[in-house]
Design a protein around this motif. Structure first.
Motif, PDB file in Angstrom:
ATOM      1  N   TRP A   1       0.834  -1.147  -0.023  1.00  0.00           N
ATOM      2  CA  TRP A   1       0.073  -0.113  -0.132  1.00  0.00           C
ATOM      3  C   TRP A   1       0.641   1.162   0.232  1.00  0.00           C
ATOM      4  O   TRP A   1       1.933   1.278   0.668  1.00  0.00           O
ATOM      5  CB  TRP A   1      -0.806  -0.073   1.283  1.00  0.00           C
ATOM      6  CG  TRP A   1      -2.010  -0.958   1.379  1.00  0.00           C
ATOM      7  CD1 TRP A   1      -1.961  -2.080   2.158  1.00  0.00           C
ATOM      8  CD2 TRP A   1      -3.294  -0.843   0.549  1.00  0.00           C
ATOM      9  NE1 TRP A   1      -3.339  -2.531   1.976  1.00  0.00           N
ATOM     10  CE2 TRP A   1      -3.898  -1.723   0.939  1.00  0.00           C
ATOM     11  CE3 TRP A   1      -3.775   0.158  -0.211  1.00  0.00           C
ATOM     12  CZ2 TRP A   1      -5.422  -2.150   0.536  1.00  0.00           C
ATOM     13  CZ3 TRP A   1      -5.105  -0.107  -0.975  1.00  0.00           C
ATOM     14  CH2 TRP A   1      -5.861  -1.123  -0.603  1.00  0.00           C
ATOM     15  N   PRO A   2       0.559   2.199  -0.735  1.00  0.00           N
ATOM     16  CA  PRO A   2       1.074   3.572  -0.478  1.00  0.00           C
ATOM     17  C   PRO A   2       0.806   3.885   1.062  1.00  0.00           C
ATOM     18  O   PRO A   2      -0.008   3.913   1.509  1.00  0.00           O
ATOM     19  CB  PRO A   2       0.513   4.748  -1.237  1.00  0.00           C
ATOM     20  CG  PRO A   2      -1.130   3.988  -1.538  1.00  0.00           C
ATOM     21  CD  PRO A   2      -0.622   2.243  -1.529  1.00  0.00           C
ATOM     22  N   SER A   3       1.997   4.559   1.591  1.00  0.00           N
ATOM     23  CA  SER A   3       1.886   5.077   2.909  1.00  0.00           C
ATOM     24  C   SER A   3       1.060   6.549   3.234  1.00  0.00           C
ATOM     25  O   SER A   3       0.561   6.581   4.131  1.00  0.00           O
ATOM     26  CB  SER A   3       3.139   5.378   3.448  1.00  0.00           C
ATOM     27  OG  SER A   3       4.109   4.087   3.385  1.00  0.00           O
ATOM     28  N   ARG A   4       0.664   7.088   2.138  1.00  0.00           N
ATOM     29  CA  ARG A   4      -0.119   8.187   2.397  1.00  0.00           C
ATOM     30  C   ARG A   4      -1.505   7.964   1.774  1.00  0.00           C
ATOM     31  O   ARG A   4      -1.490   7.335   0.571  1.00  0.00           O
ATOM     32  CB  ARG A   4       0.432   9.425   1.420  1.00  0.00           C
ATOM     33  CG  ARG A   4      -0.295  10.785   1.816  1.00  0.00           C
ATOM     34  CD  ARG A   4       0.088  11.308   2.804  1.00  0.00           C
ATOM     35  NE  ARG A   4      -0.359  12.843   3.079  1.00  0.00           N
ATOM     36  CZ  ARG A   4      -0.190  13.728   3.847  1.00  0.00           C
ATOM     37  NH1 ARG A   4       0.670  13.347   5.130  1.00  0.00           N
ATOM     38  NH2 ARG A   4      -0.666  14.857   4.029  1.00  0.00           N
ATOM     39  N   ILE A   5      -2.308   8.176   2.475  1.00  0.00           N
ATOM     40  CA  ILE A   5      -3.891   7.284   2.178  1.00  0.00           C
ATOM     41  C   ILE A   5      -4.681   8.495   1.485  1.00  0.00           C
ATOM     42  O   ILE A   5      -5.882   8.266   1.120  1.00  0.00           O
ATOM     43  CB  ILE A   5      -4.573   6.653   3.258  1.00  0.00           C
ATOM     44  CG1 ILE A   5      -5.121   7.859   4.349  1.00  0.00           C
ATOM     45  CG2 ILE A   5      -3.619   5.756   3.905  1.00  0.00           C
ATOM     46  CD1 ILE A   5      -5.811   7.357   5.306  1.00  0.00           C
ATOM     47  N   ASP A   6      -4.265   9.710   1.245  1.00  0.00           N
ATOM     48  CA  ASP A   6      -5.144  10.610   0.612  1.00  0.00           C
ATOM     49  C   ASP A   6      -4.190  11.463  -0.270  1.00  0.00           C
ATOM     50  O   ASP A   6      -2.950  11.428  -0.346  1.00  0.00           O
ATOM     51  CB  ASP A   6      -6.130  11.372   1.420  1.00  0.00           C
ATOM     52  CG  ASP A   6      -5.201  12.026   2.635  1.00  0.00           C
ATOM     53  OD1 ASP A   6      -6.022  12.622   3.574  1.00  0.00           O
ATOM     54  OD2 ASP A   6      -4.040  11.929   2.556  1.00  0.00           O
TER      55      ASP A   6
END
Length: 212
Positions: A207-212
């Motif tokens: 997953w990307p670490s920044r969720i938005d």
């Protein structure tokens, strides 16, 4: 001196001055709590978790639960077969910890996320419908991972002995899910895999670490 005045002077001379009023006790100091961080003092206040991270954590748990349910479906598909034809012990759903952040807050949150699912399928059941049903569950695990994350990989490993016996080839390839996300299949031989077993590891794309 008049007697009345003298009596008044003597009376005053024998009287002590009234005690002073006690000073009011100072109000107890109210400690100011600061948010916890690096080298924070004891009793610091943990910052509120942003709603986006709370929702994301629930999503991560749901993905882990779905992968585990599919793994169990694969195991159960072969559970009625003779012992040598069942999925081997050690099949498991593995998680890792990842730190996520959001633009809602400077706070971050570490949470468990799905990493991979591993299963060992015996060659002895290769022609059975139960084996085919387990393979469908494996495909469904990879599809779920790929559609959630944009891609997944199925690693298939066999023993060099089985490879020499041409029980499996090492041809690899990539196929899209119905949603168009790639699932890559990589085959190889490894002396640590016992003969008569196909070792599957379905690996999720990070997953990307920044969720938005």
């Amino acid at each position: 001196m008049k007697m009345s005045a003298l009596v008044s002077v003597l009376a005053l001379a024998g009287c002590a001055a009234p005690p002073p009023e006690p000073a009011p006790a100072p109000a107890p100091a109210v400690p100011v709590q600061v948010e916890c961080g690096v080298a924070s003092p004891p009793g610091c206040r943990e910052p509120a978790v942003p709603p986006a991270l709370v929702t994301w954590e629930q999503k991560m748990k749901g993905e882990i639960d779905e992968a585990e349910a599919l793994r169990l479906r694969a195991v159960e598909a072969m559970s009625a077969l003779p012992a040598k034809q069942r999925i081997k012990e050690g099949s498991k759903t593995m998680t890792t910890e990842q730190v996520f952040s959001t633009s809602q807050s400077p706070a971050t949150r570490a949470m468990p996320v799905l990493d991979s699912v591993s299963l060992d399928l015996p060659w002895a059941a290769k022609s059975r419908q139960e084996h085919k049903d387990a393979m469908v569950a494996i495909k469904d695990i990879a599809t779920m991972m790929a559609d959630n994350r944009g891609g997944a990989t199925i690693f298939v490993t066999v023993s060099p002995r089985d490879l020499r016996a041409k029980k499996v080839n090492t041809n690899s390839g990539t196929a899209p899910t119905e949603a168009g996300n790639p699932v890559e299949v990589k085959k190889s031989a490894d002396k640590n895999v016992p003969a008569g077993v196909e070792h599957f590891v379905i690996q999720a794309k990070p997953w990307p670490s920044r969720i938005d």
